[in-house]
Write an enzyme that holds these catalytic residues in place. Sequence first.
Site, mmCIF file in Angstrom:
data_model
loop_
_atom_site.group_PDB
_atom_site.id
_atom_site.type_symbol
_atom_site.label_atom_id
_atom_site.label_comp_id
_atom_site.label_asym_id
_atom_site.label_seq_id
_atom_site.Cartn_x
_atom_site.Cartn_y
_atom_site.Cartn_z
ATOM 1 N N LYS A 28 3.977 -46.501 155.868
ATOM 2 C CA LYS A 28 3.982 -45.640 157.063
ATOM 3 C C LYS A 28 2.898 -44.541 156.980
ATOM 4 O O LYS A 28 2.130 -44.348 157.907
ATOM 5 C CB LYS A 28 5.366 -45.007 157.234
ATOM 6 C CG LYS A 28 6.427 -46.037 157.619
ATOM 7 C CD LYS A 28 7.797 -45.450 157.723
ATOM 8 C CE LYS A 28 8.460 -45.176 156.380
ATOM 9 N NZ LYS A 28 8.700 -46.360 155.531
ATOM 10 N N ILE A 29 2.852 -43.844 155.812
ATOM 11 C CA ILE A 29 1.905 -42.721 155.708
ATOM 12 C C ILE A 29 0.473 -43.246 155.531
ATOM 13 O O ILE A 29 -0.468 -42.758 156.171
ATOM 14 C CB ILE A 29 2.309 -41.786 154.543
ATOM 15 C CG1 ILE A 29 3.689 -41.186 154.818
ATOM 16 C CG2 ILE A 29 1.271 -40.687 154.341
ATOM 17 C CD1 ILE A 29 4.294 -40.405 153.654
ATOM 18 N N ASP B 277 -3.039 -52.879 148.927
ATOM 19 C CA ASP B 277 -1.574 -52.926 148.998
ATOM 20 C C ASP B 277 -1.221 -54.401 148.829
ATOM 21 O O ASP B 277 -1.956 -55.271 149.298
ATOM 22 C CB ASP B 277 -1.089 -52.400 150.368
ATOM 23 C CG ASP B 277 0.411 -52.092 150.386
ATOM 24 O OD1 ASP B 277 1.198 -52.908 149.866
ATOM 25 O OD2 ASP B 277 0.783 -51.044 150.933
ATOM 26 N N PRO C 183 4.211 -45.519 146.512
ATOM 27 C CA PRO C 183 5.299 -44.787 145.845
ATOM 28 C C PRO C 183 5.084 -44.756 144.336
ATOM 29 O O PRO C 183 4.268 -45.528 143.808
ATOM 30 C CB PRO C 183 6.536 -45.620 146.191
ATOM 31 C CG PRO C 183 6.017 -46.988 146.450
ATOM 32 C CD PRO C 183 4.614 -46.859 146.951
ATOM 33 N N THR D 53 -1.370 -37.070 147.933
ATOM 34 C CA THR D 53 -0.231 -36.417 148.601
ATOM 35 C C THR D 53 1.029 -37.232 148.341
ATOM 36 O O THR D 53 2.035 -37.044 149.020
ATOM 37 C CB THR D 53 -0.433 -36.324 150.132
ATOM 38 O OG1 THR D 53 -0.694 -37.641 150.620
ATOM 39 C CG2 THR D 53 -1.553 -35.393 150.515
ATOM 40 N N SER D 54 0.967 -38.154 147.363
ATOM 41 C CA SER D 54 2.087 -39.077 147.204
ATOM 42 C C SER D 54 3.047 -38.623 146.107
ATOM 43 O O SER D 54 4.101 -38.052 146.400
ATOM 44 C CB SER D 54 1.559 -40.483 146.966
ATOM 45 O OG SER D 54 2.503 -41.420 147.414
ATOM 46 N N GLU E 228 4.556 -30.382 138.446
ATOM 47 C CA GLU E 228 4.686 -29.494 139.612
ATOM 48 C C GLU E 228 6.109 -28.927 139.730
ATOM 49 O O GLU E 228 6.321 -27.900 140.392
ATOM 50 C CB GLU E 228 4.341 -30.237 140.905
ATOM 51 C CG GLU E 228 5.385 -31.271 141.297
ATOM 52 C CD GLU E 228 5.100 -31.986 142.604
ATOM 53 O OE1 GLU E 228 3.939 -32.105 142.994
ATOM 54 O OE2 GLU E 228 6.070 -32.447 143.226
ATOM 55 N N HIS F 115 3.262 -29.326 147.490
ATOM 56 C CA HIS F 115 4.122 -30.385 148.043
ATOM 57 C C HIS F 115 4.568 -30.033 149.471
ATOM 58 O O HIS F 115 5.762 -30.020 149.781
ATOM 59 C CB HIS F 115 5.334 -30.606 147.134
ATOM 60 C CG HIS F 115 5.845 -32.016 147.214
ATOM 61 N ND1 HIS F 115 6.158 -32.767 146.113
ATOM 62 C CD2 HIS F 115 6.069 -32.828 148.268
ATOM 63 C CE1 HIS F 115 6.564 -33.957 146.483
ATOM 64 N NE2 HIS F 115 6.514 -34.019 147.798
HETATM 65 P P1 NAI Z 1 6.250 -46.726 152.559
HETATM 66 O O1 NAI Z 1 7.358 -47.335 151.779
HETATM 67 O O2 NAI Z 1 6.231 -46.850 154.047
HETATM 68 O O3 NAI Z 1 4.850 -47.302 152.029
HETATM 69 C C1 NAI Z 1 4.520 -47.438 150.691
HETATM 70 C C2 NAI Z 1 3.486 -48.542 150.597
HETATM 71 O O4 NAI Z 1 3.027 -48.582 149.241
HETATM 72 C C3 NAI Z 1 4.046 -49.933 150.932
HETATM 73 O O5 NAI Z 1 3.218 -50.562 151.872
HETATM 74 C C4 NAI Z 1 4.035 -50.659 149.587
HETATM 75 O O6 NAI Z 1 3.780 -52.049 149.705
HETATM 76 C C5 NAI Z 1 2.874 -49.950 148.900
HETATM 77 N N1 NAI Z 1 2.878 -50.134 147.456
HETATM 78 C C6 NAI Z 1 3.927 -50.266 146.608
HETATM 79 N N2 NAI Z 1 3.478 -50.451 145.352
HETATM 80 C C7 NAI Z 1 2.122 -50.449 145.406
HETATM 81 C C8 NAI Z 1 1.083 -50.602 144.445
HETATM 82 N N3 NAI Z 1 1.372 -50.861 143.165
HETATM 83 N N4 NAI Z 1 -0.188 -50.534 144.861
HETATM 84 C C9 NAI Z 1 -0.490 -50.317 146.177
HETATM 85 N N5 NAI Z 1 0.437 -50.179 147.126
HETATM 86 C C10 NAI Z 1 1.720 -50.238 146.743
HETATM 87 O O7 NAI Z 1 6.193 -45.196 152.115
HETATM 88 P P2 NAI Z 1 5.588 -43.963 152.924
HETATM 89 O O8 NAI Z 1 6.614 -43.401 153.832
HETATM 90 O O9 NAI Z 1 4.262 -44.320 153.464
HETATM 91 O O10 NAI Z 1 5.413 -42.887 151.730
HETATM 92 C C11 NAI Z 1 4.502 -43.087 150.684
HETATM 93 C C12 NAI Z 1 4.718 -42.040 149.618
HETATM 94 O O11 NAI Z 1 4.377 -40.753 150.120
HETATM 95 C C13 NAI Z 1 6.190 -41.868 149.178
HETATM 96 O O12 NAI Z 1 6.534 -42.804 148.182
HETATM 97 C C14 NAI Z 1 6.201 -40.469 148.639
HETATM 98 O O13 NAI Z 1 5.914 -40.541 147.264
HETATM 99 C C15 NAI Z 1 5.046 -39.784 149.357
HETATM 100 N N6 NAI Z 1 5.492 -38.700 150.241
HETATM 101 C C16 NAI Z 1 4.942 -37.455 150.076
HETATM 102 C C17 NAI Z 1 5.320 -36.399 150.881
HETATM 103 C C18 NAI Z 1 4.712 -35.042 150.756
HETATM 104 O O14 NAI Z 1 5.256 -34.076 151.304
HETATM 105 N N7 NAI Z 1 3.604 -34.885 150.070
HETATM 106 C C19 NAI Z 1 6.370 -36.586 151.908
HETATM 107 C C20 NAI Z 1 6.828 -37.931 152.038
HETATM 108 C C21 NAI Z 1 6.423 -38.944 151.209
#
Ligand code: NAI
Length: 328
Positions: free
Chosen positions: A155-156, A175, A205, A231-232, A262, A294
């Site tokens: 999503k992000i 991905d 993630p 930002t992950s 952090e 964060h």
């Molecule tokens: P999501 O689940 O929609 O997308 C994650 C993507 O990463 C998926 O497409 C998945 O296939 C891919 N992925 C998994 N393992 C992988 C790998 N080894 N190599 C490459 N891609 C891989 O998650 P979303 O909502 O996009 O969030 C992503 C991350 O952002 C979260 O896991 C969280 O850590 C972080 N986050 C940070 C925030 C902040 O305030 N800084 C707030 C919300 C989330």
Amino acid sequence: MKILFYDATSYDKESFDKELEYFKEIEVTYQETDISEKTVSLAEGYDAICAFVNSDLSAGVLEKLHEIGISLILLRCAGFNNVDLEKAKAYGITVLRVPGYSPEAVAEHAMALALCVNRHIHKSYIKVRENNFSLVGLTGVDFYGKTAGIIGTGKIGAAMCRICRGFGMRVIAYDMYHNPDLDFVEYKELEDVLKESDLISLHCPLTEETHHLVNAETIRMMKDNVVFVNTSRGALVHTEDLIQGIRSGKFFGVGLDVYEEESANVFENREDELLESSITARLLSFPNVVVTSHQGFLTKEALAAISEITLQNAMDFEKGQIKEGNRV
Ligand code: NAI
């Protein structure tokens, strides 16, 4: 349902109180301290606890939650790497999260960090306030026409791909799953994304597989003068290796909303302390590094969505109608 809300801030209270008008069956008590082995007993007599991204939900805390009869943890965030899931399962504790709220909020923050380090906004803000209008040291590069490499296109990451396309960048990504909505993105092997990108942004993630995905070896593969943004999750990056890379002049700029170690800092006001953590102190010492605390998720829209989904998760649990996608 009675919920004890740990680590509550003024913005949490504001957004949850607004939403509680639509959830009359729920009573929330806000607690400023976060959950820990010392504060877990405060939850006695409640039906559920609400916790956040850096809350301590390790084995010891879960054991105590189980002892006082808590069977529901409501995470008001997407990430759940702070939860000992095996233990939660063993104690029959249901953990629900908010899988998506405003992906754009985080992606826009990622681009804000990239722009800040690229155009030296952090430096010019300070300089101009000191009546120093010199431009020396403030030269950036155009993102237009350059290559953005996005790692993780959920999503992000998808929102970040769209933003980069809007900047006129070529967008490549790594991905395992190719997002069908992103027909303008070229998927490549990780190594090729690292080698070809002028801007690299992490959006996958934290898992066993992605732990220290960015390390000495993968940093070596990156282009010289790359702009790097995370930002992950902090532990996607081997910070000692990143610091070595920064020292060697590899990076044009680095923007970090998350970093290893952090936890002691995040959401705390530590202005009267000397920062002992060498990682934080060293990261803050580099002029081409910008660190935020964060805050990627922190927009009004995201907070409203987080409150609504968290409270709906509580009601769904009560009715035995949990949305499987929200279960951790
Ligand atoms: P999501 O689940 O929609 O997308 C994650 C993507 O990463 C998926 O497409 C998945 O296939 C891919 N992925 C998994 N393992 C992988 C790998 N080894 N190599 C490459 N891609 C891989 O998650 P979303 O909502 O996009 O969030 C992503 C991350 O952002 C979260 O896991 C969280 O850590 C972080 N986050 C940070 C925030 C902040 O305030 N800084 C707030 C919300 C989330």
